[in-house]
Design a protein around this motif. Structure first.
Motif, PDB file in Angstrom:
ATOM      1  N   MET A  26       0.831  -1.112  -0.101  1.00 16.37           N
ATOM      2  CA  MET A  26       0.189  -0.079  -0.032  1.00 16.37           C
ATOM      3  C   MET A  26       0.853   1.128  -0.092  1.00 16.37           C
ATOM      4  O   MET A  26       0.716   2.372  -0.656  1.00 16.37           O
ATOM      5  CB  MET A  26      -0.957   0.081   1.233  1.00 16.37           C
ATOM      6  N   MET A  27       1.953   1.109   0.938  1.00 13.59           N
ATOM      7  CA  MET A  27       2.772   2.384   1.122  1.00 13.59           C
ATOM      8  C   MET A  27       3.617   2.569  -0.133  1.00 13.59           C
ATOM      9  O   MET A  27       3.622   3.682  -0.780  1.00 13.59           O
ATOM     10  CB  MET A  27       3.657   2.291   2.200  1.00 13.59           C
ATOM     11  N   ARG A  28       4.021   1.490  -0.943  1.00 11.04           N
ATOM     12  CA  ARG A  28       4.957   1.771  -2.130  1.00 11.04           C
ATOM     13  C   ARG A  28       3.963   2.231  -3.326  1.00 11.04           C
ATOM     14  O   ARG A  28       4.476   3.023  -4.035  1.00 11.04           O
ATOM     15  CB  ARG A  28       5.210   0.244  -2.669  1.00 11.04           C
ATOM     16  N   ARG A  29       2.582   1.631  -3.358  1.00  8.48           N
ATOM     17  CA  ARG A  29       1.651   2.126  -4.509  1.00  8.48           C
ATOM     18  C   ARG A  29       1.462   3.724  -3.963  1.00  8.48           C
ATOM     19  O   ARG A  29       1.320   4.401  -5.086  1.00  8.48           O
ATOM     20  CB  ARG A  29       0.472   1.462  -4.345  1.00  8.48           C
ATOM     21  N   THR A  30       1.279   4.084  -3.047  1.00 10.95           N
ATOM     22  CA  THR A  30       1.150   5.656  -2.611  1.00 10.95           C
ATOM     23  C   THR A  30       2.146   6.327  -3.160  1.00 10.95           C
ATOM     24  O   THR A  30       1.999   7.448  -3.567  1.00 10.95           O
ATOM     25  CB  THR A  30       0.732   5.616  -1.350  1.00 10.95           C
ATOM     26  N   LEU A  31       3.312   5.876  -2.635  1.00  9.54           N
ATOM     27  CA  LEU A  31       4.920   6.252  -3.114  1.00  9.54           C
ATOM     28  C   LEU A  31       4.762   6.742  -4.643  1.00  9.54           C
ATOM     29  O   LEU A  31       5.208   7.798  -5.273  1.00  9.54           O
ATOM     30  CB  LEU A  31       5.912   5.771  -2.662  1.00  9.54           C
ATOM     31  N   PHE A  32       4.628   5.458  -5.339  1.00  7.68           N
ATOM     32  CA  PHE A  32       4.736   5.545  -6.764  1.00  7.68           C
ATOM     33  C   PHE A  32       3.634   6.555  -7.269  1.00  7.68           C
ATOM     34  O   PHE A  32       3.954   7.444  -8.208  1.00  7.68           O
ATOM     35  CB  PHE A  32       4.221   4.075  -7.372  1.00  7.68           C
ATOM     36  N   LEU A  33       2.360   6.685  -6.838  1.00  5.93           N
ATOM     37  CA  LEU A  33       1.573   7.757  -7.434  1.00  5.93           C
ATOM     38  C   LEU A  33       1.886   9.167  -7.026  1.00  5.93           C
ATOM     39  O   LEU A  33       1.595   9.992  -7.961  1.00  5.93           O
ATOM     40  CB  LEU A  33       0.200   7.183  -6.768  1.00  5.93           C
ATOM     41  N   LEU A  34       2.561   9.021  -5.931  1.00  9.40           N
ATOM     42  CA  LEU A  34       2.834  10.621  -5.555  1.00  9.40           C
ATOM     43  C   LEU A  34       4.286  11.072  -6.333  1.00  9.40           C
ATOM     44  O   LEU A  34       3.940  12.358  -6.768  1.00  9.40           O
ATOM     45  CB  LEU A  34       3.660  10.522  -3.855  1.00  9.40           C
ATOM     46  N   ILE A  35       5.149  10.112  -6.704  1.00 10.87           N
ATOM     47  CA  ILE A  35       6.020  10.556  -7.636  1.00 10.87           C
ATOM     48  C   ILE A  35       5.460  10.750  -9.112  1.00 10.87           C
ATOM     49  O   ILE A  35       6.096  11.715  -9.659  1.00 10.87           O
ATOM     50  CB  ILE A  35       7.000   9.275  -7.668  1.00 10.87           C
ATOM     51  N   VAL A  36       4.641  10.003  -9.409  1.00  5.18           N
ATOM     52  CA  VAL A  36       4.052  10.244 -10.822  1.00  5.18           C
ATOM     53  C   VAL A  36       3.368  11.469 -10.857  1.00  5.18           C
ATOM     54  O   VAL A  36       3.430  12.324 -11.754  1.00  5.18           O
ATOM     55  CB  VAL A  36       3.035   9.008 -11.225  1.00  5.18           C
ATOM     56  N   GLY A  37       2.531  12.033  -9.726  1.00  7.39           N
ATOM     57  CA  GLY A  37       1.943  13.216  -9.682  1.00  7.39           C
ATOM     58  C   GLY A  37       2.506  14.410  -9.754  1.00  7.39           C
ATOM     59  O   GLY A  37       2.353  15.299 -10.569  1.00  7.39           O
ATOM     60  N   LEU A  38       3.543  14.213  -8.865  1.00  4.23           N
ATOM     61  CA  LEU A  38       4.639  15.389  -8.595  1.00  4.23           C
ATOM     62  C   LEU A  38       5.524  15.655  -9.796  1.00  4.23           C
ATOM     63  O   LEU A  38       5.822  16.600 -10.449  1.00  4.23           O
ATOM     64  CB  LEU A  38       5.472  15.435  -7.384  1.00  4.23           C
ATOM     65  N   GLY A  39       5.821  14.112 -10.402  1.00  5.82           N
ATOM     66  CA  GLY A  39       6.739  14.341 -11.681  1.00  5.82           C
ATOM     67  C   GLY A  39       6.049  14.892 -12.871  1.00  5.82           C
ATOM     68  O   GLY A  39       6.591  15.573 -13.674  1.00  5.82           O
TER      69      GLY A  39
ATOM     70  N   ALA B 123      -4.309  18.478  -9.366  1.00  2.00           N
ATOM     71  CA  ALA B 123      -5.520  18.373  -8.633  1.00  2.00           C
ATOM     72  C   ALA B 123      -5.922  16.879  -8.647  1.00  2.00           C
ATOM     73  O   ALA B 123      -6.296  16.504  -7.848  1.00  2.00           O
ATOM     74  CB  ALA B 123      -6.238  19.465  -9.240  1.00  2.00           C
ATOM     75  N   MET B 124      -5.634  16.507  -9.855  1.00  2.00           N
ATOM     76  CA  MET B 124      -6.330  15.123 -10.085  1.00  2.00           C
ATOM     77  C   MET B 124      -5.404  14.296  -9.328  1.00  2.00           C
ATOM     78  O   MET B 124      -6.104  13.216  -8.695  1.00  2.00           O
ATOM     79  CB  MET B 124      -6.176  14.661 -11.472  1.00  2.00           C
ATOM     80  N   SER B 125      -4.188  14.346  -9.332  1.00  2.00           N
ATOM     81  CA  SER B 125      -3.172  13.450  -8.334  1.00  2.00           C
ATOM     82  C   SER B 125      -3.605  13.528  -7.028  1.00  2.00           C
ATOM     83  O   SER B 125      -3.737  12.502  -6.269  1.00  2.00           O
ATOM     84  CB  SER B 125      -1.854  13.730  -8.785  1.00  2.00           C
ATOM     85  N   ILE B 126      -3.990  14.723  -6.698  1.00  2.00           N
ATOM     86  CA  ILE B 126      -4.326  14.774  -5.016  1.00  2.00           C
ATOM     87  C   ILE B 126      -5.552  14.075  -4.699  1.00  2.00           C
ATOM     88  O   ILE B 126      -5.774  13.366  -3.869  1.00  2.00           O
ATOM     89  CB  ILE B 126      -4.428  16.336  -4.686  1.00  2.00           C
ATOM     90  N   MET B 127      -6.603  14.386  -5.612  1.00  2.00           N
ATOM     91  CA  MET B 127      -7.901  13.978  -5.610  1.00  2.00           C
ATOM     92  C   MET B 127      -7.823  11.927  -5.533  1.00  2.00           C
ATOM     93  O   MET B 127      -8.488  11.277  -4.689  1.00  2.00           O
ATOM     94  CB  MET B 127      -9.035  14.175  -6.717  1.00  2.00           C
TER      95      MET B 127
END
Length: 227
Positions: free
Chosen positions: A1-14, A211-215
């Motif tokens: 779960m944590m790894r997936r969240t980190l991946f999505l965070l990297i994709v969103g910010l990147g 915005a979509m990444s945060i949502m």
């Protein structure tokens, strides 16, 4: 779960960072293009000088010149359209300067209906700007030589047909004036400068992406209720 969240965070910010960088690049391009336009405008508005002996397409682009000569027959017609006026032609005529030197003069616009009746010739004093228009691309139709209809100002090709050097002076003022012709002076209005629109587009996409990444992250972190 944590790894997936980190991946999505990297994709969103990147992704947002990339889109923001593209927006900043367009802002820089906007400043660059505005500087070019200002330089061209200052050159266009300068005092006219004598025609250089060997005009250069880069060094002498937009240079204001004053020439005296005799317009020859057999002018070429370049199809154009003017707002609030309609279809017509730019008239490109050979201009003899004496001592065997001949250049081309863009005399301006004539209505399509008046094309046959306007045949400029004779002595003129012309003030205008040197220009080597970049109007020909892969989609430009070949000129209709027999019908005398060109679809772009192709300076080398027109010079070959008219038997002149590949030098074009776009008239700003013609003395005496030629009935039926309206000069179309060189201006910067047609130089494309869409960088501000591009910058706004990239910045808007960055905001939407973020915005979509945060949502999406909030939804994934929200507690799941079991029925």
């Amino acid at each position: 779960m944590m790894r997936r969240t980190l991946f999505l965070l990297i994709v969103g910010l990147g992704g947002a960072a990339i889109l923001l960088a593209l927006g900043v690049w367009q802002v820089q391009r906007l400043a660059w293009k505005q500087q070019i336009i200002q330089t061209i405008e200052s050159r266009i508005a300068a005092d006219p000088v004598a025609l250089p002996a060997a005009p250069d397409a880069e060094a002498d682009a937009y240079r204001p010149v004053a020439v005296q000569g005799t317009l020859g027959t057999g002018a070429l017609h370049v199809l154009v359209s003017q707002k609030e006026t309609g279809a017509g032609y730019r008239v490109i005529a050979p201009l003899s300067l004496g001592e065997g030197r001949m250049i081309m003069a863009d005399l301006g616009f004539v209505l399509a209906a008046d094309k046959a009746s306007v045949a400029p010739s004779g002595p003129v004093t012309l003030t205008g700007n040197l220009q080597w228009p970049q109007e020909v691309d892969g989609f430009t139709p070949a000129p209709d030589i027999q019908g005398n209809i060109w679809f772009a100002r192709d300076v080398p090709a027109m010079a070959e047909v008219l038997g002149t050097e590949p030098t074009l002076v776009v008239a700003r003022r013609i003395e005496p004036a030629i009935a039926g012709l309206s000069p179309l002076p060189v201006a910067t209005a047609r130089i494309p400068n869409d960088h501000l629109q591009y910058a706004i587009t990239w910045f808007s996409l960055a905001a939407i992406w973020l915005a979509m990444s945060i949502m999406f992250l909030r939804r994934r972190r929200a507690p799941q209720t079991k029925g």
